[in-house]
Structure formats: structure tokens, C-alpha cells
Design a protein around this motif. Sequence first.
Motif, PDB file in Angstrom:
ATOM      1  N   PHE A   1       0.833  -1.210   0.000  1.00 44.75           N
ATOM      2  CA  PHE A   1       0.000   0.000   0.000  1.00 44.75           C
ATOM      3  C   PHE A   1       0.863   1.253   0.000  1.00 44.75           C
ATOM      4  CE2 PHE A   1      -2.257   3.449   2.036  1.00 44.75           C
ATOM      5  CZ  PHE A   1      -3.515   3.410   1.444  1.00 44.75           C
ATOM      6  N   GLY A   2       1.811   1.309   0.953  1.00 48.85           N
ATOM      7  CA  GLY A   2       2.630   2.512   1.091  1.00 48.85           C
ATOM      8  C   GLY A   2       3.562   2.733  -0.086  1.00 48.85           C
ATOM      9  N   GLY A   3       4.153   1.631  -0.605  1.00 48.45           N
ATOM     10  CA  GLY A   3       5.096   1.774  -1.716  1.00 48.45           C
ATOM     11  C   GLY A   3       4.445   2.334  -2.952  1.00 48.45           C
ATOM     12  N   LEU A   4       3.279   1.807  -3.311  1.00 47.88           N
ATOM     13  CA  LEU A   4       2.626   2.303  -4.517  1.00 47.88           C
ATOM     14  C   LEU A   4       1.986   3.663  -4.276  1.00 47.88           C
ATOM     15  CD1 LEU A   4       2.430   1.255  -7.376  1.00 47.88           C
ATOM     16  CD2 LEU A   4       0.106   0.500  -6.888  1.00 47.88           C
TER      17      LEU A   4
ATOM     18  N   LEU B   1       8.035  -5.354  -4.413  1.00 48.87           N
ATOM     19  CA  LEU B   1       9.086  -4.633  -5.148  1.00 48.87           C
ATOM     20  C   LEU B   1       9.237  -5.186  -6.563  1.00 48.87           C
ATOM     21  CD1 LEU B   1      11.782  -4.365  -2.314  1.00 48.87           C
ATOM     22  CD2 LEU B   1       9.953  -2.757  -2.882  1.00 48.87           C
ATOM     23  N   PHE B   2       9.248  -6.505  -6.665  1.00 48.72           N
ATOM     24  CA  PHE B   2       9.374  -7.140  -7.979  1.00 48.72           C
ATOM     25  C   PHE B   2       8.192  -6.765  -8.867  1.00 48.72           C
ATOM     26  CE2 PHE B   2       8.526 -10.512 -10.993  1.00 48.72           C
ATOM     27  CZ  PHE B   2       9.769 -10.810 -11.518  1.00 48.72           C
ATOM     28  N   THR B   3       6.975  -6.790  -8.319  1.00 46.61           N
ATOM     29  CA  THR B   3       5.774  -6.519  -9.111  1.00 46.61           C
ATOM     30  C   THR B   3       5.763  -5.105  -9.651  1.00 46.61           C
ATOM     31  OG1 THR B   3       4.467  -8.148  -7.879  1.00 46.61           O
ATOM     32  CG2 THR B   3       3.255  -6.407  -9.014  1.00 46.61           C
ATOM     33  N   ILE B   4       6.109  -4.138  -8.812  1.00 47.58           N
ATOM     34  CA  ILE B   4       6.125  -2.738  -9.267  1.00 47.58           C
ATOM     35  C   ILE B   4       7.154  -2.569 -10.382  1.00 47.58           C
ATOM     36  CG2 ILE B   4       6.647  -0.363  -8.596  1.00 47.58           C
ATOM     37  CD1 ILE B   4       5.532  -1.010  -5.826  1.00 47.58           C
TER      38      ILE B   4
END
Length: 387
Positions: A181-184, A324-327
Motif C-alpha cells: 500500500f505505502g510503496g505504490l 518490489l518485484f511486481t512494481i
Amino acid sequence: MTRYQILNALLHFLFFFVGAGIGSFLNVVIYRLPRDLSVNEPRRSFCPSCKYQIPWYHNIPIVSWLLLRGRCANCGVSISPRYLGVELFTGLVFYAVLWCFGGDWAEIVIWGPKVVCLWVFMSLLIAGTFIDIEHYLLPAEITRNGTIAGILASLWVPAFQDQDVWWRGGLMAIASAAVGFGGLRIVVELGKLAFGRKRLKFAQAEAWSVTQPDENEPPIVTVGEDKIEWVDLFGMQRPTDRLVVTCPVLRVNDQTFSDIIAELYVETLKIKDSTGKEETFDLEKVTLLEGKATEVMIPREAMGLGDVHFMMMIGAFVGWKAVLFTIFAASILGTLISTLTRVTGRAEWGSKLPFGPYLAAGAGLWVFYGPQVVDWYMNKVTGGHDF
């Protein structure tokens, strides 16, 4: 061929067909959720055109669509190939999960829970992808409920979070959901700063208006021939987001204004004249809003809040590394598709594809290949040495 081999082949076919059956249910979810229809009532699928409830013998996954040549048996109207595609794709994905993560049938108690959880995860990704492609939204029923399902899955199979104790798996799932949530959300906010406004100028004043044809649906902003959905303007619910329109003429209810700037917020309308005088209207009380525009400044997002919740779900299921991989993978895929569509002269098609399908594809890649790709990359970077 031995009796065991025959049984093994039948079981593999059975699980493919189970996946196709789940795909049939996902078609119901994909059609009904965005339309606020119950996925349980009516219990049987129905033709989108004539509403005929389809009997079971016309609702056999894959087979029925092919035998009926993609048409309703009652009214003869074409049924979208998407129905066949979702059933076939879900069957293949279920089989791929079984092939990659299954094992000896005598040890199904060991590998079975992981396969079942991954089937649930893949089903959520598939449903979210096709809803986002068609409606440009990711329903909370998928993202938020999916997050809960992901935490429960990590409690059952803590290995999803690289843990070996159930309660650690649950805690890491919650932490990974927060990272997702926070990363995106950070990416969204940075995108807002970089690309948060689109300015349109017109040589001749264009008609513009805000209308609400259906009181149960959000308003629609029309500028010239373009229609802008309310959620595209104010979907993130920021108090600072605003649509700014330079108006030679503007009508608000029974009042007419000349040479003003209109600032449209999610709940209010502010009108400023050349002297700086300001008047504020509550949009709930505005029944008529139309005029002419010479310049429009439109707020826009790098992506929607649904994508943020989608990443939260992905983190809950498969961990922070997968986030991280998905983004990263989704960004690469988005760039490749955008480049490909421009080269082939279909740039408009590529620009209409939302980001959710790229996130789903990135998460799917992680499940099947992500850890191996990360290990390969780290070995290349470190030369195979541990630090």
C-alpha cells in the motif's frame, strides 16, 4: 501405460477443468461486481442481452461456448469471446500452478495448501484484471477482501512470507500489505507532483458542463466532445484536487456570471472574478452548471487508488519482495507495451490500458519465476559471493 499413469493424467485434466469452472464463476464476478449486482442472486448465469437464465447443460465451461458458437441459445445474440478466454486462461493457470508447485499425490497434505492458496490468489488477479480493463476500476470486494484472504493464506502457509511459523507468517503478511500500500502510494504521489495537471487551451470558447444523468451515479464533466468521469478527477479524494475552468460565461442554477474562473472541487464550486471577489457554492445544491471555456486545467493521477489497494493485496499474499518485484516488472511491461503499440500504430489502444493488468502480470511472474530471477540477478551483481 500403467494404471497409475492413467489416473495421474485424469487428475491433471480434472484440475484443468476445475480451473475452467472457476473461470466460469469469475466471468460472473467480472460482469456483476462493477454493475453492483449480487454474485449470488440469481444463482444461475444469465444472458447479458435477454436475461435468460442459462441451464447447466448450456453452461459447461469452454465446451458450451464452442458448441453454441459464442451465441445465446435463447436469443441468438453473440456472447463475448472474453467468457471463453477467461475460462480457458483460468484453467491453464490452475494447471500451471499444480504443475509447478504440486508433487506426489501421496504428499498432497504437504503441497496442497500452497496450491489452493495460489489458486485463490490467481483468481483474484484474473478477476481484477478483466474488470479493470473493461471498467477502469478495481472493486474493493476484490482488493480489500483479497487482502484479508492473503493474510489468512499466510497464516496457513507461512512460507509465502519466507517464514516457518504461522503467527510470523501472519505478521509478515500484514507488514507486506503495508509495504504494498505505502510503496505504490508513494509512486502515486510522486506521479501526481510530476504529471498532476493537464492544461487545455481553446482558440474558440468550447461548451462545458457538469451533469448527473443518473442520481445514483457520479456526475460527468463534459468539455466540448470529451466526457470526463468524476472518479478520474477526484478518485483519490484529495482536498486540493480541483478542475479549473476559465469561463467567458458560466451559469450556476439561476445565476449567470461573465469572465470568471471556476474552481471545481469534489464537494464545492468556487467562482472568482477579475477583482478577486469569490463566491462558493455547495455542489449538492447546484442543479445547473454549464457555460463556455477558453482554458481548462484538469487534475490527473499516475494511477488510481484501486491500484494501491491491489498492491496491498499482492503484498498480503506473497510478501514484500513480491511487492518490489511486481512494481518493477509492471513498469517494464507497461513501457514495452506502450512502445510496441506506438511502433505498430496502435498508441491509442496502449494508452487506454490501465495499470492494474500490468500489476497482475508482474505478480503472476513473481509466483512462477520471481525468486529465480532475483537470485540470478543477485548472483550477477555480487559475482556469486555472499556479503
